[in-house]
Enzyme design. Structure first.
Site, PDB file in Angstrom:
ATOM      1  N   LEU A   1       0.816  -1.208   0.000  1.00  0.00           N
ATOM      2  CA  LEU A   1       0.000   0.000   0.000  1.00  0.00           C
ATOM      3  C   LEU A   1       0.855   1.267   0.000  1.00  0.00           C
ATOM      4  O   LEU A   1       0.393   2.336  -0.367  1.00  0.00           O
ATOM      5  CB  LEU A   1      -0.918   0.018   1.228  1.00  0.00           C
ATOM      6  CG  LEU A   1      -2.204  -0.795   1.138  1.00  0.00           C
ATOM      7  CD1 LEU A   1      -2.865  -0.884   2.502  1.00  0.00           C
ATOM      8  CD2 LEU A   1      -3.166  -0.197   0.126  1.00  0.00           C
TER       9      LEU A   1
ATOM     10  N   VAL B   1      -9.692   6.888  -1.931  1.00  0.00           N
ATOM     11  CA  VAL B   1      -8.973   5.684  -2.339  1.00  0.00           C
ATOM     12  C   VAL B   1      -7.819   5.382  -1.388  1.00  0.00           C
ATOM     13  O   VAL B   1      -7.287   6.279  -0.745  1.00  0.00           O
ATOM     14  CB  VAL B   1      -8.474   5.848  -3.794  1.00  0.00           C
ATOM     15  CG1 VAL B   1      -7.293   6.796  -3.856  1.00  0.00           C
ATOM     16  CG2 VAL B   1      -8.101   4.503  -4.408  1.00  0.00           C
ATOM     17  N   GLU B   2      -7.439   4.127  -1.298  1.00  0.00           N
ATOM     18  CA  GLU B   2      -6.389   3.632  -0.396  1.00  0.00           C
ATOM     19  C   GLU B   2      -6.742   3.843   1.072  1.00  0.00           C
ATOM     20  O   GLU B   2      -5.871   3.993   1.918  1.00  0.00           O
ATOM     21  CB  GLU B   2      -5.038   4.310  -0.700  1.00  0.00           C
ATOM     22  CG  GLU B   2      -4.525   4.102  -2.105  1.00  0.00           C
ATOM     23  CD  GLU B   2      -3.974   2.714  -2.336  1.00  0.00           C
ATOM     24  OE1 GLU B   2      -4.145   1.859  -1.458  1.00  0.00           O
ATOM     25  OE2 GLU B   2      -3.422   2.476  -3.410  1.00  0.00           O
ATOM     26  N   GLY B   3      -8.022   3.838   1.388  1.00  0.00           N
ATOM     27  CA  GLY B   3      -8.453   4.018   2.771  1.00  0.00           C
ATOM     28  C   GLY B   3      -8.978   5.417   2.994  1.00  0.00           C
ATOM     29  O   GLY B   3      -8.363   6.405   2.588  1.00  0.00           O
TER      30      GLY B   3
END
Length: 802
Positions: free
Chosen positions: A370, A495-497
């Site tokens: 990530l 996005v990405e959390g």
């Protein structure tokens, strides 16, 4: 006399705690000093007795373990909440970097000085100057909006020139570019088209490519990577779903180990059922990476005692039987995004990324990977957006006039344009510092900071830009240079959390454990099954931790009363940066003190106190950002303009850190402890002011000038010189204004003062020549500029709206 003796005693204890010579030497120094002070004034026996008792408790091993170590160990062991497998893997994944120094309370500035800025290789620079520029010139963002897709020739060029294989090693046909190069490439593409940048970004961040490079078997690499590099295979990665977003540990998708027929023979494999949503590139993907929970109810993997293996990652063709793919979501920007589903999908066991031995290790794989999305791709989008806001809004604020004056000269406008200027400078500094950190590992806390603060800063700056441009930024059409970036804001934020989760839980929640010099090791000892060995391992950690806390408390008090003027700075610090480094020393000690207090009082409950942990995370992040600004300024050509940008940005960072610290103290309970912390950290009150009005108006004026920072920003993005292009129209008009500005200002002043009585531009120009306001040679350039200026401020209009 007694008062002097007490003061000397406190100075002695403070010096021992500050410099931490070691338990025994420090104890001897305090004991001898207290005895001598007792001879100096007999009343000091009141302090001598308890001091000797404490020294004895700390230095006699049997007493120390019985009355200190074992009670503390028992209390902490009882208070520590159980840690799930996913929590442990998240904490153990990745590395730490400069953010750990800042959390220590005593940054190692020699180490900081040794950090060199990232640089592009000759191949990387050539790719930026040639292939990336060619791609940007091909892109028409308004055409993308209308077709809701990239043009076919853009798709072809991305494949042909290896844009999907930037991270893939050269041996498999990729370009094997650095994190910094990837960031620069994505920024330049994003300055032209967010959709094109997202399309190129996904295969080079979290996805099959990165997972295969780091964890794949040799056979998997040889099979997939060459085709991923040349674009004949296009990947997506299925992680999120309707019931799981940021909480990836709650994935409901299941893979069950079983035997079934595959290509004419019975093999051991997995039967998958999954439902993924919001998967970028899914509608056009040819290969799907998949995260799911692996179960082995029949013990077919060889361990009859183990049923649940946890999150696992596999790779399968999009055309594989049972996989449903191809429909689209509408995220508001014209990139491909959609669902991926599968019912009773059987795959061989060796389709697990890394093979069967990597079964159940997917969560750690994902956490470590990530970092690319959080530390490279999303900050690159944010940096590009901020730099385009700097260039276009700075130019537009000088071109657009109201009340016979450039709108950029109004102080209300300068308040936001100064923030745009400082924000763009900050994000470029962050990008360089973070990508440099990624060369040394995968610092998960640092990349969480980068993702959250870069995208939130992007949101603020783009909104500022919309405020300045007004209707010019709202009306859609081929002239609009802000709309695409504005529509893409929610994507970058989510996005990405989700950003709320990143700020509330990850930056400090994960950072406190990963960055603290002792905490993670202490937690390991507390989870040891053998109590005796646990206590033995815990004892030295507890003593070191106690010394660390006491040392930082003394340090923060000294910094608070002296302004940290006597603290260490990098050897290469100049007059401008020296005081900024010292202020960071002060806030670093305050962060360490507040963090240890919170951890000691709240223990495991801290992760549920998200408001408190978020504020400590804000302090930590702002200090990291401030360091990136200082590093960036130190590696760029010096100029008054650069110093104005850097100084303004640094003031913003330290003021924000101070405010977060104050709000933390005001809300910390018990109340007396919160007040005590506030006094200890900032004994003289607020020490870090926000930028004043003079700084705001100066930087607000600077953004409209062709200054060195503007030139540096323009070098990182794509700025068209086509006057029919959305950005090119503003830029060419601005450049034309710079050539006629003196005459144009004189002409405008004369007209606004009523010295020119003409109603039309041509008559007014002729009258201005007659009055010697301008020369005859200046008439045609002014007439040409006025036509360009009028065209620049127009918005699009259409006969019909589809």
């Amino acid at each position: 006399m007694m008062l002097l003796a007490i003061i000397l005693f406190l100075v002695l204890v403070g010096a021992v705690l500050l410099y931490r010579p070691g338990l025994l030497p420090g104890s001897l120094a305090v004991a001898i000093g207290t005895v001598l002070l007792t001879f100096y004034h007999g009343g000091m026996w009141i302090l001598l007795v308890p001091t000797l008792l404490v020294i004895g408790l700390l230095n006699v091993g049997q007493w120390r373990r019985r009355y200190l170590v074992e009670p503390v160990y028992a209390a902490l062991r009882k208070a520590m909440p159980p840690m799930s497998v996913t929590e442990r893997e998240a904490l153990e994944a990745g590395t730490t970097w400069w953010e750990k120094d800042l959390f220590s309370g005593r940054p190692d500035w020699d180490r900081f000085a040794a950090i060199n800025p990232p640089v592009l290789t000759e191949k990387e620079q050539s790719f930026l100057d040639n292939e990336v520029n060619t791609l940007c010139a091909m892109i028409d963002e308004w055409d993308e909006h209308q077709r809701q897709d990239l043009a076919p020739e853009v798709w072809d060029y991305l494949r042909q020139e290896g844009f999907f294989g930037l991270i893939i090693p050269e041996e498999f046909g990729g370009r094997d570019f650095s994190a910094y190069a990837q960031s620069r490439i994505m920024s330049k593409i994003a300055s032209r088209s967010i959709a094109a940048a997202v399309t190129a970004m996904v295969p080079n961040s979290l996805g099959p490519g990165e997972l295969l490079i780091k964890y794949g078997t040799q056979a998997q690499k040889e099979h997939w990577l060459p085709n991923l590099a040349n674009g004949s295979e296009l990947p997506c990665f299925g992680l999120t779903g309707p019931e799981v977003g940021s909480d990836a540990g709650a994935i409901p998708d299941i893979g069950v180990v079983c035997k079934d027929d595959f290509e004419g023979e019975q093999v051991l494999g997995l039967r998958l059922n999954f439902h993924k949503r919001w998967i970028t590139l899914a509608p056009v993907a040819t290969v799907v990476g998949l995260a799911f929970k692996l179960r082995d109810p029949d013990g077919l993997l060889g361990d009859p005692e183990k049923t649940d293996y946890g999150i696992t990652c596999a790779l399968l063709p999009a055309t594989h039987p049972g996989v449903e793919i191809g429909r689209r979501h509408n995220p508001g920007a014209p990139f491909m995004n959609g669902p991926v589903m599968g019912t009773d999908v059987f795959i061989p066991l060796d389709w697990i990324i890394g093979g069967p031995e990597m079964a159940g290790k997917g969560w750690r794989m994902l956490i470590e990977c990530l970092g690319a999305g959080r530390g490279i791709s999303l900050p690159a989008l944010a940096t590009a957006s901020s730099q385009m806001c700097y260039l276009t809004v700075g130019a537009y604020a000088r071109i657009r006039r109201q009340f016979n004056m450039e709108v950029g000269k109004f102080e209300g406008v300068q308040e936001v344009t100064a923030d745009i200027a400082a924000g763009a400078y900050t994000l470029e500094a962050m990008r360089q510092f973070v990508t440099r950190g990624l060369q040394d590992g995968t610092p998960s806390v640092m990349t969480s900071m980068a993702k959250y603060h870069a995208t939130e800063r992007m949101r603020r700056l783009v909104n500022h830009a919309m405020d300045v441009t007004g209707g010019r930024g709202i009306q859609l059409g081929p002239r609009n240079f802000l709309a695409a970036g504005y529509r893409a804001l929610p994507v970058a934020i989510t996005v990405e959390g989700a950003n709320i989760l990143t700020r509330s839980l990850m930056i400090f929640g994960q950072g406190a454990i990963r960055c603290h010099p002792y905490l993670f090791d202490e937690m390991e000892t507390l989870s040891t099954e053998n109590r005796a060995s646990g206590v033995a391992a815990f004892e030295p950690l507890l003593l070191q931790h106690a010394g660390h806390v006491a040392s930082n408390l003394v340090r923060v008090l000294l910094c608070g009363f002296t302004g940290a003027r006597f603290t260490a700075v990098p050897a290469d610090a100049d007059q401008f940066s020296r005081r900024w480094y010292q202020r960071i020393n002060h806030l670093s000690a305050a962060l360490a003190t507040a963090g240890d207090t919170a951890l000691g009082v709240l223990a495991g409950d801290l992760k549920r106190r998200e408001l408190l942990s978020a504020r400590l995370g804000d302090v930590h992040s702002q200090l990291f950002i401030a360091c990136s600004i200082l590093k960036y300024r130190g590696t760029q050509p010096r100029s008054p303009s650069a110093d104005a940008h850097a100084g303004f940005a640094l003031q913003q960072c330290l003021y924000a850190a101070q405010q977060a610290l104050l709000v933390f103290c005001d809300n910390f309970r018990p109340r007396w402890l919160g007040v005590s912390l506030r006094i200890a950290c900032l004994p003289l009150g607020r020490a870090f002011p926000t930028p004043n009005d003079a700084s705001i108006t100066a930087l607000g004026a600077e953004i409209m000038e062709p200054n060195p920072v503007r030139k540096a920003m323009a070098a990182h993005v794509y700025v068209s010189d086509n006057p029919e292009d959305s950005v090119g129209r503003v830029e060419t008009t601005y450049q034309m204004l710079l050539t006629v500005d003196k005459a144009f200002q004189a002409f405008q002043r004369a007209w606004s003062k009523g010295e020119l009585n003409a109603d039309s531009l041509d008559d007014a120009l002729a009258e201005a020549v007659a009055l010697k306001v301008i020369s005859e040679e200046e008439v045609e350039p002014l007439r040409a500029y006025d036509a360009r200026r009028r065209d620049c401020v127009l918005t699009d209009h259409f006969e019909t709206l589809l």
